[in-house]
Motif scaffolding. Structure first.
Motif, PDB file in Angstrom:
ATOM      1  N   SER A 170       0.822  -0.874   0.083  1.00  0.00           N
ATOM      2  CA  SER A 170      -0.044   0.093   0.012  1.00  0.00           C
ATOM      3  C   SER A 170       0.785   1.145   0.069  1.00  0.00           C
ATOM      4  O   SER A 170       1.870   1.291   0.653  1.00  0.00           O
ATOM      5  CB  SER A 170      -0.875   0.102   1.118  1.00  0.00           C
ATOM      6  OG  SER A 170      -1.925  -1.240   1.004  1.00  0.00           O
ATOM      7  N   VAL A 171       0.624   2.259  -0.891  1.00  0.00           N
ATOM      8  CA  VAL A 171       1.190   3.337  -1.020  1.00  0.00           C
ATOM      9  C   VAL A 171       0.529   4.598  -0.602  1.00  0.00           C
ATOM     10  O   VAL A 171      -0.715   4.518  -1.399  1.00  0.00           O
ATOM     11  CB  VAL A 171       2.244   3.388  -2.341  1.00  0.00           C
ATOM     12  CG1 VAL A 171       2.877   4.632  -2.511  1.00  0.00           C
ATOM     13  CG2 VAL A 171       2.912   2.370  -2.449  1.00  0.00           C
ATOM     14  N   CYS A 172       0.789   5.593   0.273  1.00  0.00           N
ATOM     15  CA  CYS A 172      -0.082   6.798   0.387  1.00  0.00           C
ATOM     16  C   CYS A 172       0.160   7.654  -0.753  1.00  0.00           C
ATOM     17  O   CYS A 172       1.169   7.694  -1.534  1.00  0.00           O
ATOM     18  CB  CYS A 172       0.664   7.365   1.555  1.00  0.00           C
ATOM     19  SG  CYS A 172       0.239   6.328   3.365  1.00  0.00           S
ATOM     20  N   LEU A 173      -0.958   8.516  -1.089  1.00  0.00           N
ATOM     21  CA  LEU A 173      -0.606   9.572  -2.217  1.00  0.00           C
ATOM     22  C   LEU A 173       0.697  10.409  -1.944  1.00  0.00           C
ATOM     23  O   LEU A 173       0.915  10.728  -0.705  1.00  0.00           O
ATOM     24  CB  LEU A 173      -1.856  10.614  -1.973  1.00  0.00           C
ATOM     25  CG  LEU A 173      -2.020  11.567  -3.165  1.00  0.00           C
ATOM     26  CD1 LEU A 173      -2.050  10.713  -4.350  1.00  0.00           C
ATOM     27  CD2 LEU A 173      -3.113  12.479  -2.801  1.00  0.00           C
ATOM     28  N   ASN A 174       1.480  10.471  -2.892  1.00  0.00           N
ATOM     29  CA  ASN A 174       2.645  11.167  -2.883  1.00  0.00           C
ATOM     30  C   ASN A 174       3.730  10.436  -2.257  1.00  0.00           C
ATOM     31  O   ASN A 174       4.882  11.114  -2.116  1.00  0.00           O
ATOM     32  CB  ASN A 174       2.427  12.572  -2.527  1.00  0.00           C
ATOM     33  CG  ASN A 174       1.531  13.493  -3.399  1.00  0.00           C
ATOM     34  OD1 ASN A 174       1.455  13.234  -4.521  1.00  0.00           O
ATOM     35  ND2 ASN A 174       0.784  14.241  -2.845  1.00  0.00           N
ATOM     36  N   GLY A 175       3.309   9.291  -1.794  1.00  0.00           N
ATOM     37  CA  GLY A 175       4.449   8.472  -1.030  1.00  0.00           C
ATOM     38  C   GLY A 175       5.211   7.527  -1.913  1.00  0.00           C
ATOM     39  O   GLY A 175       5.217   7.721  -3.236  1.00  0.00           O
ATOM     40  N   ASN A 176       6.242   6.786  -1.551  1.00  0.00           N
ATOM     41  CA  ASN A 176       6.965   6.326  -2.217  1.00  0.00           C
ATOM     42  C   ASN A 176       7.098   4.565  -1.912  1.00  0.00           C
ATOM     43  O   ASN A 176       6.272   4.288  -0.689  1.00  0.00           O
ATOM     44  CB  ASN A 176       8.642   6.400  -1.907  1.00  0.00           C
ATOM     45  CG  ASN A 176       8.871   7.724  -2.577  1.00  0.00           C
ATOM     46  OD1 ASN A 176       8.404   8.249  -3.539  1.00  0.00           O
ATOM     47  ND2 ASN A 176       9.742   8.516  -1.819  1.00  0.00           N
ATOM     48  N   GLY A 177       7.209   3.584  -2.717  1.00  0.00           N
ATOM     49  CA  GLY A 177       7.071   2.249  -2.439  1.00  0.00           C
ATOM     50  C   GLY A 177       7.706   1.455  -3.514  1.00  0.00           C
ATOM     51  O   GLY A 177       8.410   2.004  -4.536  1.00  0.00           O
ATOM     52  N   SER A 178       8.036   0.252  -3.088  1.00  0.00           N
ATOM     53  CA  SER A 178       9.061  -0.861  -3.992  1.00  0.00           C
ATOM     54  C   SER A 178       8.173  -2.060  -3.898  1.00  0.00           C
ATOM     55  O   SER A 178       7.725  -2.483  -3.096  1.00  0.00           O
ATOM     56  CB  SER A 178      10.368  -0.957  -3.260  1.00  0.00           C
ATOM     57  OG  SER A 178      11.203  -1.811  -4.425  1.00  0.00           O
ATOM     58  N   LEU A 179       8.099  -2.454  -5.578  1.00  0.00           N
ATOM     59  CA  LEU A 179       7.295  -3.698  -5.351  1.00  0.00           C
ATOM     60  C   LEU A 179       8.652  -4.699  -5.927  1.00  0.00           C
ATOM     61  O   LEU A 179       9.428  -4.373  -6.927  1.00  0.00           O
ATOM     62  CB  LEU A 179       6.492  -3.651  -6.717  1.00  0.00           C
ATOM     63  CG  LEU A 179       5.226  -2.872  -6.226  1.00  0.00           C
ATOM     64  CD1 LEU A 179       4.408  -2.755  -7.844  1.00  0.00           C
ATOM     65  CD2 LEU A 179       4.398  -3.802  -5.410  1.00  0.00           C
ATOM     66  N   THR A 180       8.737  -6.152  -5.356  1.00  0.00           N
ATOM     67  CA  THR A 180       9.703  -6.718  -5.598  1.00  0.00           C
ATOM     68  C   THR A 180       9.094  -8.089  -6.151  1.00  0.00           C
ATOM     69  O   THR A 180       8.130  -8.737  -5.605  1.00  0.00           O
ATOM     70  CB  THR A 180      10.705  -7.101  -4.447  1.00  0.00           C
ATOM     71  OG1 THR A 180      11.192  -5.924  -4.057  1.00  0.00           O
ATOM     72  CG2 THR A 180      11.789  -8.227  -4.741  1.00  0.00           C
ATOM     73  N   ALA A 181       9.713  -8.867  -7.352  1.00  0.00           N
ATOM     74  CA  ALA A 181       9.198 -10.162  -7.873  1.00  0.00           C
ATOM     75  C   ALA A 181      10.632 -10.965  -7.738  1.00  0.00           C
ATOM     76  O   ALA A 181      11.639 -10.625  -8.003  1.00  0.00           O
ATOM     77  CB  ALA A 181       8.589  -9.942  -9.395  1.00  0.00           C
ATOM     78  N   THR A 182      10.107 -12.361  -7.597  1.00  0.00           N
ATOM     79  CA  THR A 182      11.284 -13.225  -7.554  1.00  0.00           C
ATOM     80  C   THR A 182      10.853 -14.511  -8.673  1.00  0.00           C
ATOM     81  O   THR A 182       9.660 -14.468  -8.888  1.00  0.00           O
ATOM     82  CB  THR A 182      11.492 -13.985  -6.105  1.00  0.00           C
ATOM     83  OG1 THR A 182      10.095 -14.470  -5.806  1.00  0.00           O
ATOM     84  CG2 THR A 182      11.921 -12.600  -5.262  1.00  0.00           C
ATOM     85  N   ARG A 183      11.881 -15.600  -8.889  1.00  0.00           N
ATOM     86  CA  ARG A 183      11.811 -16.830  -9.359  1.00  0.00           C
ATOM     87  C   ARG A 183      11.553 -16.667 -10.719  1.00  0.00           C
ATOM     88  O   ARG A 183      11.053 -17.570 -11.410  1.00  0.00           O
ATOM     89  CB  ARG A 183      10.432 -17.448  -8.811  1.00  0.00           C
ATOM     90  CG  ARG A 183      10.663 -17.649  -7.089  1.00  0.00           C
ATOM     91  CD  ARG A 183       9.351 -18.406  -6.579  1.00  0.00           C
ATOM     92  NE  ARG A 183       9.412 -19.728  -7.599  1.00  0.00           N
ATOM     93  CZ  ARG A 183       8.498 -20.882  -7.144  1.00  0.00           C
ATOM     94  NH1 ARG A 183       7.441 -20.474  -6.240  1.00  0.00           N
ATOM     95  NH2 ARG A 183       8.508 -22.032  -7.691  1.00  0.00           N
TER      96      ARG A 183
END
Length: 204
Positions: A170-183
């Motif tokens: 979940s990312v707040c408006l104007n916030g930062n986040g990172s998605l990570t995928a594996t395999r």
């Protein structure tokens, strides 16, 4: 008397065929000759066999029969027929699980088709192309009504779909986040219609 031949008719490319004098004379010498080929001679050589037929060795042949000082001859020819010569043209030799691979066959003459899988005919697969959905060896048999031929086999492989695991955040408006995928070996991320390669991807 002049020699009389058993008729050979049409000879398919690469096949073996025989020429026979059907009114032989015992003890006579038979001499078989054709342009560009070595002469075959022998006593009571009433039949000759030609292997791997091509446009030259189908003749025509002239056989001369000699008994003492007397001889007689006659000429016989066979009709050479080239093979249909099938070829396979896959776009690739691999496909993913749940997909299929379009195999396209071509031939040098107007033919009927039959596709084979691992040496067995595929029921109903009689079109010029076939969608392969199993891994294995595929061949194409063609028949032009006179001669037939089978293509070399092509080995098709099937690859399993990669299993990708990705976290949700979940990312707040104007916030930062990172998605990570594996395999998976390679990744393409997209948000809407804009793809992005690599892993992970940052959201801001």
């Amino acid at each position: 008397d002049a020699p009389v031949f058993a008729t050979t008719g049409v000879v398919c490319e690469g096949s073996n065929f025989s020429l026979t004098v059907s009114n032989p004379v015992g003890g006579a010498t038979y001499s078989w000759a054709a342009a560009g080929l070595a002469t075959q001679s022998g006593v009571d050589l009433t039949t000759i066999t030609i292997t791997d037929a091509d446009a030259v060795n189908v003749g025509p042949y002239t056989v001369t029969i000699t008994v003492g000082a007397c001889s007689a001859n006659a000429t016989v020819g066979s009709t050479f027929h080239a093979l249909p010569d099938p070829h396979l043209s896959p776009a690739s030799t691999a496909f993913c699980t749940g997909d299929s691979l379009n195999l396209v066959g071509t031939a040098s003459l107007s033919v009927t088709y039959q596709w084979y899988f691992n040496g067995n005919p595929i029921p109903g697969a009689t079109a010029a192309n076939y969608y392969a959905n199993q891994a294995g060896s595929y061949q194409l048999y063609v028949n032009d009504g006179v001669c037939d031929s089978t293509s070399a086999g092509i080995n098709i492989t099937q690859s399993s779909l990669p299993v990708v695991e990705a976290d949700s955040i979940s990312v707040c408006l104007n916030g930062n986040g990172s998605l990570t995928a594996t395999r998976a070996p390679t990744y393409t991320w997209s948000a809407g219609t804009t793809p992005s390669s690599g892993a992970p991807v940052s959201i801001s």
